[in-house]
Scaffold this active site. Structure first.
Site, PDB file in Angstrom:
ATOM      1  N   SER A 170     -81.629   9.495  22.762  1.00 12.06           N
ATOM      2  CA  SER A 170     -80.087   8.908  22.277  1.00 12.06           C
ATOM      3  C   SER A 170     -79.287   9.788  23.380  1.00 12.06           C
ATOM      4  O   SER A 170     -78.934  10.808  24.358  1.00 12.06           O
ATOM      5  CB  SER A 170     -79.459   8.829  21.228  1.00 12.06           C
ATOM      6  OG  SER A 170     -77.834   8.829  21.194  1.00 12.06           O
TER       7      SER A 170
ATOM      8  N   GLY B  69     -91.019  -0.938  11.213  1.00 15.03           N
ATOM      9  CA  GLY B  69     -91.185  -1.708  10.639  1.00 15.03           C
ATOM     10  C   GLY B  69     -89.966  -2.382  10.562  1.00 15.03           C
ATOM     11  O   GLY B  69     -89.623  -3.289   9.960  1.00 15.03           O
ATOM     12  N   SER B  70     -88.789  -1.712  11.340  1.00 17.06           N
ATOM     13  CA  SER B  70     -87.357  -2.703  11.167  1.00 17.06           C
ATOM     14  C   SER B  70     -86.256  -1.703  12.428  1.00 17.06           C
ATOM     15  O   SER B  70     -86.952  -1.131  13.054  1.00 17.06           O
ATOM     16  CB  SER B  70     -86.801  -2.059   9.692  1.00 17.06           C
ATOM     17  OG  SER B  70     -86.366  -0.398  10.059  1.00 17.06           O
TER      18      SER B  70
ATOM     19  N   GLY C 165     -91.932   3.901  13.038  1.00 19.02           N
ATOM     20  CA  GLY C 165     -90.947   3.819  12.571  1.00 19.02           C
ATOM     21  C   GLY C 165     -90.475   2.591  13.258  1.00 19.02           C
ATOM     22  O   GLY C 165     -89.773   1.522  13.411  1.00 19.02           O
TER      23      GLY C 165
ATOM     24  N   TYR D 244     -78.206  15.346  14.385  1.00 26.36           N
ATOM     25  CA  TYR D 244     -79.118  14.528  14.966  1.00 26.36           C
ATOM     26  C   TYR D 244     -78.957  14.540  16.919  1.00 26.36           C
ATOM     27  O   TYR D 244     -80.031  14.864  17.485  1.00 26.36           O
ATOM     28  CB  TYR D 244     -78.380  13.295  14.343  1.00 26.36           C
ATOM     29  CG  TYR D 244     -78.702  11.981  15.090  1.00 26.36           C
ATOM     30  CD1 TYR D 244     -80.079  11.050  14.964  1.00 26.36           C
ATOM     31  CD2 TYR D 244     -78.118  11.237  16.294  1.00 26.36           C
ATOM     32  CE1 TYR D 244     -80.616   9.980  16.134  1.00 26.36           C
ATOM     33  CE2 TYR D 244     -78.399  10.408  17.137  1.00 26.36           C
ATOM     34  CZ  TYR D 244     -80.153   9.457  16.760  1.00 26.36           C
ATOM     35  OH  TYR D 244     -79.924   8.798  17.387  1.00 26.36           O
TER      36      TYR D 244
ATOM     37  N   ASP E 120     -94.843   9.429   5.468  1.00 25.87           N
ATOM     38  CA  ASP E 120     -93.625   9.673   5.718  1.00 25.87           C
ATOM     39  C   ASP E 120     -93.931  10.697   6.587  1.00 25.87           C
ATOM     40  O   ASP E 120     -94.674  11.471   6.789  1.00 25.87           O
ATOM     41  CB  ASP E 120     -93.156  10.341   4.070  1.00 25.87           C
ATOM     42  CG  ASP E 120     -92.134  10.841   4.564  1.00 25.87           C
ATOM     43  OD1 ASP E 120     -91.246  11.096   5.390  1.00 25.87           O
ATOM     44  OD2 ASP E 120     -91.223  11.677   3.324  1.00 25.87           O
ATOM     45  N   LEU E 121     -93.148  10.523   7.847  1.00 23.66           N
ATOM     46  CA  LEU E 121     -94.030  11.559   9.354  1.00 23.66           C
ATOM     47  C   LEU E 121     -93.012  13.334   8.532  1.00 23.66           C
ATOM     48  O   LEU E 121     -93.015  13.698   9.225  1.00 23.66           O
ATOM     49  CB  LEU E 121     -92.964  10.820  10.349  1.00 23.66           C
ATOM     50  CG  LEU E 121     -93.884   9.722  10.214  1.00 23.66           C
ATOM     51  CD1 LEU E 121     -93.428   8.612  11.747  1.00 23.66           C
ATOM     52  CD2 LEU E 121     -95.432  10.190  10.835  1.00 23.66           C
TER      53      LEU E 121
ATOM     54  N   ALA F 239     -81.032  17.095  17.860  1.00 27.82           N
ATOM     55  CA  ALA F 239     -82.139  16.871  17.791  1.00 27.82           C
ATOM     56  C   ALA F 239     -82.669  15.513  19.377  1.00 27.82           C
ATOM     57  O   ALA F 239     -83.898  16.363  19.826  1.00 27.82           O
ATOM     58  CB  ALA F 239     -83.500  16.311  16.589  1.00 27.82           C
TER      59      ALA F 239
END
Length: 283
Positions: free
Chosen positions: A177, A49-50, A47, A190, A98-99, A193
């Site tokens: 997180s 790229g941004s 991830g 989320y 696409d992971l 996870a």
């Protein structure tokens, strides 16, 4: 299928916002501390790229590391790779994948390793923080969310192990997180996870420690990115959170670069199975 389309759209929009931010002169911040042992090391960022991932990719490139990153959004990722390669000691390699697909994840790791020559540092950053109501979550949505936020982290790590073992002394940094610690009611899948990532981190640390591979996790708090402001954050919600922080300013992607570099470097050689919370001292 609908969840897949939403995810791909969100990733592309996030990448375009990051590109716009760079074009407007908001450059990805360079770290203040130089870790000389990272120079020349192979680093893989998922991830990358941004948003937070792009800041991490830039941070390692600034250290003189050989960096590759995996991302689903091709055009902005290639532009990021070109931009960083033009001002870094080593070319920055972009690998599209696409992971959610285990096969694509495995192939992407192999391609990245071939380009880098080795992998000494793995940064598992990829994720999808979509909001969802408990009454509306379907089986397909749940599986999609877990595939992006947890499952791919395990299989990317598994695919990277032959290269990390060859490095002799390696580091894995998993991004979790603080959301699962705060009883946040609008992202149960989320949060599940992200809690699972802590369990995965500790289990991998126990298994891989004897082989010289350290595994730690970073738990960001409210990180104010362009995507977050577009989708979830308002000036009021940002102010409310900052008021609860010991540090009275919004945190950005740059605040995560230093801690990640620290965990990747020999400065944290004695640390494994640990978590670092970066939330400005949220109360």
């Amino acid at each position: 299928m609908e969840a897949s389309c939403l995810l791909i759209t969100a990733c592309i929009e996030h990448s375009l916002l990051t590109k716009q931010r760079r074009q407007e002169g908001q450059a990805l911040s360079a770290p203040m501390v130089q870790h000389s042992d990272l120079a020349g090391k192979g680093v893989l960022v998922t991830g990358g790229g941004s948003g937070i991932g792009a800041a991490l990719t830039a941070g390692f490139a600034t250290q003189g590391a050989k960096v590759a990153f995996i991302d689903i959004a091709e055009v902005p990722s290639r532009e990021l790779a070109a931009e960083l390669s033009a001002r870094s000691l080593h070319p920055v390699t972009y690998v599209k994948a696409d992971l959610r697909s285990v096969e694509q994840a495995q192939d992407a790791v192999q391609e990245a390793a071939a380009g880098l020559g080795s992998i000494s540092v793995l940064v598992n950053n990829a994720g999808w923080d979509d909001r969802h109501d408990v009454d509306e979550v379907t089986e397909a949505y749940w599986d999609e969310s877990q595939a992006v936020n947890l499952r791919q982290m395990f299989f990317v790590t598994q695919a990277s192990l032959p290269y990390l073992r060859q490095a002799g002394s390696a580091s894995i940094i998993n991004f979790s997180s603080i959301s699962y610690l705060l009883n946040m009611g609008d992202l149960p899948s989320y949060a599940a996870a992200k809690a699972g990532i802590i369990g995965l981190t500790k289990s991998l640390a126990g298994r891989l420690g004897p082989e010289g591979i350290r595994v730690n996790a970073i738990l960001p708090g409210m990180i104010v990115t362009e995507r977050q402001k577009r989708l979830w954050l308002t000036e009021e919600s940002i102010s409310d959170t900052v008021a609860r922080q010991c540090l009275k300013r919004p945190l950005t992607e740059a605040d995560l670069v230093g801690p990640c570099l620290f965990l990747a470097s020999s400065a944290s050689a004695g640390m494994t199975a640990q978590t670092i919370i970066i939330d400005g001292g949220l109360l």
